[in-house]
Design an enzyme around this catalytic site. Structure first.
Site, PDB file in Angstrom:
ATOM      1  N   ASP A  11       0.836  -1.204   0.000  1.00 51.65           N
ATOM      2  CA  ASP A  11       0.000   0.000   0.000  1.00 51.65           C
ATOM      3  C   ASP A  11       0.871   1.255   0.000  1.00 51.65           C
ATOM      4  OD1 ASP A  11      -2.285  -1.499   0.043  1.00 51.65           O
ATOM      5  OD2 ASP A  11      -2.886  -0.971   2.086  1.00 51.65           O
ATOM      6  N   LYS A  38      -6.566  -6.767   0.590  1.00 51.70           N
ATOM      7  CA  LYS A  38      -7.687  -7.165   1.454  1.00 51.70           C
ATOM      8  C   LYS A  38      -7.476  -8.546   2.073  1.00 51.70           C
ATOM      9  CE  LYS A  38     -10.719  -4.250  -1.255  1.00 51.70           C
ATOM     10  NZ  LYS A  38     -10.640  -3.048  -0.403  1.00 51.70           N
ATOM     11  N   ASN A  41      -4.717  -8.167   4.779  1.00 48.37           N
ATOM     12  CA  ASN A  41      -5.225  -7.400   5.932  1.00 48.37           C
ATOM     13  C   ASN A  41      -6.140  -8.267   6.798  1.00 48.37           C
ATOM     14  OD1 ASN A  41      -3.975  -5.157   4.852  1.00 48.37           O
ATOM     15  ND2 ASN A  41      -5.832  -4.322   3.935  1.00 48.37           N
ATOM     16  N   ASN A 175     -20.017  -3.378   1.870  1.00 54.49           N
ATOM     17  CA  ASN A 175     -20.298  -2.056   2.431  1.00 54.49           C
ATOM     18  C   ASN A 175     -21.421  -1.447   1.583  1.00 54.49           C
ATOM     19  OD1 ASN A 175     -19.169  -0.921   0.112  1.00 54.49           O
ATOM     20  ND2 ASN A 175     -17.221  -0.427   1.082  1.00 54.49           N
ATOM     21  N   THR A 235      -9.291   3.287   5.822  1.00 56.09           N
ATOM     22  CA  THR A 235      -8.766   2.211   4.974  1.00 56.09           C
ATOM     23  C   THR A 235      -8.658   0.903   5.761  1.00 56.09           C
ATOM     24  OG1 THR A 235      -7.400   3.894   3.922  1.00 56.09           O
ATOM     25  CG2 THR A 235      -6.923   1.601   3.350  1.00 56.09           C
ATOM     26  N   ASP A 239     -11.864  -4.787   6.201  1.00 58.07           N
ATOM     27  CA  ASP A 239     -11.030  -5.985   6.368  1.00 58.07           C
ATOM     28  C   ASP A 239     -10.987  -6.405   7.839  1.00 58.07           C
ATOM     29  OD1 ASP A 239     -10.480  -5.824   3.678  1.00 58.07           O
ATOM     30  OD2 ASP A 239      -8.690  -4.592   3.981  1.00 58.07           O
TER      31      ASP A 239
HETATM   32  O1  RIB Z   1      -9.285  -2.685   2.106  1.00 57.16           O
HETATM   33  C1  RIB Z   1      -8.110  -1.943   2.057  1.00 57.16           C
HETATM   34  C2  RIB Z   1      -7.172  -2.545   1.078  1.00 57.16           C
HETATM   35  O2  RIB Z   1      -7.711  -2.417  -0.232  1.00 57.16           O
HETATM   36  C3  RIB Z   1      -5.825  -1.873   1.001  1.00 57.16           C
HETATM   37  O3  RIB Z   1      -4.896  -2.435   1.886  1.00 57.16           O
HETATM   38  C4  RIB Z   1      -5.439  -2.006  -0.474  1.00 57.16           C
HETATM   39  O4  RIB Z   1      -4.311  -2.794  -0.680  1.00 57.16           O
HETATM   40  C5  RIB Z   1      -6.670  -2.578  -1.146  1.00 57.16           C
HETATM   41  O5  RIB Z   1      -6.551  -3.933  -1.344  1.00 57.16           O
END
Ligand code: RIB
Length: 293
Positions: A11, A38, A41, A175, A235, A239
């Site tokens: 990212d 995602k 994460n 979402n 952000t 996730d």
């Molecule tokens: O949901 C956030 C993620 O979306 C970020 O980390 C980015 O890499 C995208 O995949």
């Protein structure tokens, strides 16, 4: 065990005062380069919350790919099914975050696109399967078909072409933007019922600071609020939500309790920059604070 089939991206996050319009140039206040994607994460967040996690993901044979594998190891994630694709770059994501913590994201899929159906062979043993849509749909479909536990699809980004996938999953977690895209109507109730008929068990629409709406095929419909927090960066909130939901379902909690927990952990995650979820001790402290308030 939680199995995550998904993506990894490096990212590149730019904090800006205002997200630029088309044709506009703005100056960034800060730059962060961090682990994202995602799938990654969700895997990292679930592991930090105490679950055993295996990640099925593809990276390139570059330094980013090597760093990602080292990172997952340091986060106690099973990397035995990580695929290194030769001659391919690791995925990257470019993220603008404005002063209200809102973001726009562009993903260059790189190696994520090359995760194949064969890469899933002999890897789908677990309790919960967590999937997103930054990899090929055919891979998501095969995973959902072959897995024998609770299957959760986080339909992000919402560009699902093969809607048969919906009938293979127990729970879908869009979402609001993804929900609209999936149901293709402005009528929320109508759309919700449409989507509910397509999945096996439940639809959970995440609503940011308003919490999440849980609707189940056996008739439950409840809006579960989220705690109020000071938002720095949204952000990865989705996730973290999906990870926490999976962790609680794996522990045997009912859906409503799992969504309550997921709302709280996701709320904590937006108080910091970046898409990686909080550690368990931070969550425990946060839960104590909101219980006292
Ligand atoms: O949901 C956030 C993620 O979306 C970020 O980390 C980015 O890499 C995208 O995949």
């Amino acid at each position: 065990m939680i199995i995550v089939v998904g993506s990894y991206n490096v990212d590149v996050i730019l904090k800006v005062n205002k997200i630029p319009e088309i044709g506009e140039t703005v100056i960034a206040d800060e730059l962060y380069i961090t682990h994202g994607g995602k799938g990654s994460n969700q895997a990292v967040s679930a592991s930090r919350l105490g679950s055993h996690v295996k990640i099925i993901v593809a990276v390139g044979d570059d330094k980013h790919g090597t760093d990602a594998i080292e990172f997952w190891k340091s986060e106690n994630i099973d990397v035995s099914k990580v695929k290194v694709k030769s001659g391919i770059n690791t995925g990257t994501a470019y993220i603008f975050v404005d002063k209200k913590g809102r973001n726009i994201i562009v993903v260059n899929r790189g190696a994520n696109y090359y995760l194949s159906e064969d890469d899933l062979n002999n890897s789908l043993e677990g309790d919960i399967l967590l999937m997103q849509l930054e990899i090929r749909e055919s891979v998501v479909k095969k995973a959902a078909k072959e897995f024998n536990g609770i299957k959760i699809l986080n339909p992000a980004p919402a560009n699902l072409k093969d809607t048969e996938i919906l009938s293979l999953v127990d729970i879908i977690t869009p979402n609001e933007i993804e929900f609209k895209e999936l149901v293709n109507t402005d009528d929320f109730e109508y759309g919700l019922n449409l989507l509910l008929k397509k999945v096996k068990k439940a639809v959970i629409v995440t609503l940011g600071e308003r919490g999440a709406l849980l609707a189940t095929r056996d008739g439950k419909k409840v809006l579960i609020p989220a705690p109020k927090v000071n938002v720095i960066d949204e952000t990865g909130a989705g996730d973290v939500f999906n990870a926490a939901l999976s962790v609680y379902l794996e522990k045997g909690y009912d859906l409503e309790t799992a969504v309550e927990y997921a709302n709280k952990v996701a709320a904590l995650s937006v108080t910091k920059i970046g898409a990686l979820g909080p550690k368990l001790d931070e969550v425990v402290r946060f839960l104590e604070e909101i219980d006292k308030a």
